[in-house]
Design an enzyme around this catalytic site. Structure first.
Site, PDB file in Angstrom:
ATOM      1  N   ASP A  77      -0.480  -9.684  -4.172  1.00 22.08           N
ATOM      2  CA  ASP A  77       0.798  -8.988  -4.333  1.00 22.08           C
ATOM      3  C   ASP A  77       0.556  -7.637  -5.031  1.00 22.08           C
ATOM      4  OD1 ASP A  77       3.459  -8.369  -4.199  1.00 22.08           O
ATOM      5  OD2 ASP A  77       4.101  -9.764  -5.757  1.00 22.08           O
ATOM      6  N   PHE A 103       0.812  -1.214   0.000  1.00 24.73           N
ATOM      7  CA  PHE A 103       0.000   0.000   0.000  1.00 24.73           C
ATOM      8  C   PHE A 103       0.856   1.280   0.000  1.00 24.73           C
ATOM      9  CE2 PHE A 103      -4.311  -1.789   1.724  1.00 24.73           C
ATOM     10  CZ  PHE A 103      -4.571  -2.293   0.463  1.00 24.73           C
TER      11      PHE A 103
END
Ligand SMILES: [Zn+2]
Lengths: 425, 316
Positions: free
Chosen positions: A303, A61
């Protein structure tokens, strides 16, 4: 406040039942066959599937530090648009999540947004330098659920061993990005026919497999739980099957792109398909699908690796590895159901039930009385073009932009609140 | 016109007809190069920029002469592949050059696929002068032109390419083009320099120098670049010369009139012994002069053709 989800096909890891879900506050209050419960809000799900909110054990993130690619808020928006209600960000933020303060920052920021829960994965070593262990005990107390130097494989077997031993003491586990960097060299795609054709330098499957073998043996040595992340090769899967058959505490995950795409995507030098581990050959993709069918693979993760447009729009060798994926996991995984590879209960096992077990969050991963009301209402037949309007991530580095996908979350419910509704045009 | 593409990026995607058209046009230009006055006004007023992100005096000079003989304004721009370190992206560089109203870019770059990437981001015509390990199309054309002049044909010939196949854009372009034109290509080199999946080339991979050279009509020796490949691929140049170099002795295994070629510059005594490089079976200097003709043909076809915005490389 009470919400009633009417007429759902409720999918759990072991079965599908028809019925209604009554949510009281954040919790599932009842799961019944009849719909005469009183509620403040009623959603008629008209025979669509209700599945436990997806739990994505492997995301990036980019927050803190690289928020121009993604931040926790935009990542969470993309997550709920893909039916995901909990995600585990990797530690390669800037600075690295190798301490309790950053771990707590991530959790808090997600709580404030209220879209998803974040369970951070702490760095295995300080600064992800592969040398000294992080304060795992303190970080676990702060909310970290596992430890990994993802992207920077731990070269030293001893460091890996000690990290696994130490994490286990705090009830946690280590996650291995298995790659022998010395063998991968300057490679940018899978070493195979396509690397021979394109002149793009290859990364052999063996660069993954030698490390998988080592890390399975580290589990044997320590008895600790070692989770192998984003597996990509047929040989890797065979090693994991062997490790499991020997009774070692190993698990693994696969991404939708590794069970969907091959290195053929690279014939045109599309940097959106440049990732690590690289897209591999058809026989590897077939092995991943077989591993999902027969249960050798424990879970599906994304991922999710956002990168800005400018970073991907450069020479192939210079472009960073990774594609976004948190919003496309649901349709790409449902494609396996459509093809008959897995059934809906297996889909739930792979995307929420087992992930919840791996991170020891017993309040979720199932639609049952007393569990957290994290639910996705899924229409597997909905077809749509995944365009810039639907894309909620800050980044668009995915080959699926502009492509027709099938299957979506109509509603995503997080702790009893509707946090996403599929836009009706 | 048999060539309708905007760019010349590689041999892999071209049809047999397109390759033959390029070769035939090049053949016509060899005649201009034999005249006393070697200049024609064909590209007068056109601007050709040699964008070299990787140094190469030979190829750049060859393109420069080709441009000048066609009366184009030829400008050289040299920069390292890591121009991004100056904060300028490759696209920015190209857009800057483009806005100076250039017609053709001749591009050399250290990374595979990057010339295609440039072509996708400019309206100018782009000629690949070598990208990474991928392709070097004008080299393949000059190789084939030289062979055709010497043998009178291409189809059915036995051509051996010997050396570092994995890291050679020359070998790739030669293989893609020659196999389309019916040439039987065989490959040989140290195992460390043969790609693991060489079956994709559709060529015979030989097990010994003997097997590679025996009965060959043409032998193309590749240049060994030890500085680039590090010290892992071959233990020493001495050992390379012994097992993979072409000596006069080994040459006797080939057809008596076999042609020896090399893309240059030659490491004398390593891949090619001097008495072979300078011997009467050597086509090395002929390759160099054909290089100019081939590059004139490429510049001419792209520069004169009204094929702007036409078929791109992927259209076929
Ligand atoms: Zn990774």
């Amino acid at each position: 406040m009470k919400t009633l989800l009417k007429n759902c096909k409720i999918v759990n890891h072991d079965k599908i039942t028809e019925g209604n879900i009554l949510i009281d506050g954040e919790i599932i209050a009842s799961v019944t066959a009849s719909a005469d419960e009183k509620a403040d809000k009623v959603i008629d799900c008209k025979g669509k599937y209700a599945v436990p909110g997806l739990i994505d054990l492997h995301v990036h993130f980019r927050d803190p530090g690289l928020e121009y690619k993604e931040d926790i808020t935009s990542g969470a928006k993309a997550a709920v648009a893909g039916g995901v209600t909990a995600a585990c960000p990797m530690a390669n933020t800037k600075p690295v999540n190798d301490n309790r303060i950053i771990t707590e920052y991530m959790i808090k920021k997600a709580k404030e947004d209220g879209l998803i829960d974040i369970f951070p994965i702490g760095a295995m070593t300080k600064g992800m330098e592969g040398e000294e262990l992080t304060e795992m005990g303190d970080m676990v107390e702060g909310g970290a659920i596992g430890f990994s130097d993802d992207g920077k494989p731990v070269c030293s077997a001893e460091v890996f061993r000690r990290a696994a031993e130490y994490a286990a003491q705090f009830g946690s586990f280590v996650i291995s990005h298995a790659e022998d960097k010395s063998l991968a060299g300057a490679g940018v795609i899978h070493e195979g026919e396509v690397s021979a054709i394109t002149g793009l330098r290859g990364i052999p499957s063996e660069s993954e497999e030698v490390m998988v073998a080592r890390d399975i043996l580290m589990s044997k040595l320590t008895g600790a739980h070692v989770h192998i992340c984003h597996i990509s090769s047929k040989g890797t899967l065979e090693l994991i099957k062997w490790g499991k058959s020997m009774g070692y505490n190993v698990t693994c995950e696969v991404t939708p792109h590794h069970f969907t795409l091959t290195d053929k995507e690279l014939l045109g030098y599309d940097t959106n398909c440049k990732m690590n581990p690289p897209l591999r050959a058809q026989e590897d993709v077939d092995a991943m699908i077989e591993g999902l069918r027969n249960g050798d693979i424990d879970c599906i993760v994304t991922d999710h690796a956002p990168h800005s447009r400018d970073e991907k729009a450069q020479e192939f060798d210079l472009a960073p590895f990774g594609m976004t994926g948190i919003q496309t996991m649901l349709p790409l995984s449902l494609a396996l159901v459509e093809k008959g590879v897995i059934d809906m209960p297996a889909f739930v096992r792979l995307t929420s039930y087992t992930p919840a077990k791996l991170i020891k969050k017993n309040d979720r991963g199932e639609i049952a009385v007393g569990k957290l009301a994290d639910i996705a209402i899924v229409d597997p037949d909905l077809e749509y073009v995944f365009d810039m309007e639907l894309n909620r991530s800050k980044s668009v580095n995915t080959p699926y932009i502009g492509k027709t996908l099938k299957g979506a979350a109509l509603y995503t419910i997080k702790s009893g609140r509707v946090v996403f509704e599929f836009p009706t045009k | 016109m048999a060539y309708k593409r905007k760019d010349l990026l590689g041999m892999k995607d071209l049809s047999k007809e397109e390759i033959l058209y390029l070769l035939d046009t090049a053949q016509q230009f060899t005649e201009i190069n034999e005249r006393d006055v070697k200049k024609v006004p064909t590209l007068k007023g056109k601007t050709v920029i040699n964008l070299f992100f990787e140094p190469s005096t030979r190829t750049r000079t060859s393109f420069e002469i080709a441009g000048k003989r066609l009366s184009a304004d030829t400008i050289n721009f040299t920069s390292s592949s890591s121009s991004t370190t100056k904060g300028e992206t490759l696209i920015d560089t190209v857009k800057n050059m483009e806005s100076m109203h250039s017609d053709i870019f001749v591009v050399r770059h250290a990374y595979s696929g990057s010339v295609k990437f440039i072509a996708e981001h400019t309206d100018a015509k782009v000629i690949n002068a070598g990208d990474g390990l991928n392709e070097h199309p004008t080299q393949a054309l000059l190789d084939m032109l030289t062979i055709r002049q010497s043998k009178g044909r291409l189809e059915g010939l036995e051509v051996a390419i010997i050396g570092d196949i994995t890291h050679s854009r020359v070998a790739r372009s030669d293989v893609w083009a020659m196999t389309k034109l019916g040439v039987n290509v065989r490959l040989f080199g140290p195992t460390t320099m043969i790609p693991k999946h060489s079956e994709v080339f559709g060529c015979r991979v030989c097990k010994s120098m003997h097997e590679a050279v025996e009965g060959a009509d043409v032998i193309i020796m590749l240049r060994i670049q030890r500085e680039r490949q590090g010290k892992l691929l071959i233990p020493s140049t001495k050992e390379y010369a012994k097992y993979f170099g072409l000596t006069k002795d080994k040459l006797t295994l080939a057809k008596p009139d076999a042609l020896v070629m090399h893309p240059g510059p030659i490491n004398r005594g390593v891949e090619l012994m001097s008495n072979v490089a300078d011997g009467d079976q050597s086509g090395v200097l002929r390759q160099v002069s054909n290089g100019v003709a081939v590059r004139m043909a490429a510049l001419y076809i792209l520069g004169i053709g009204n094929n702007k915005g036409g078929m791109d490389e992927n259209a076929s």
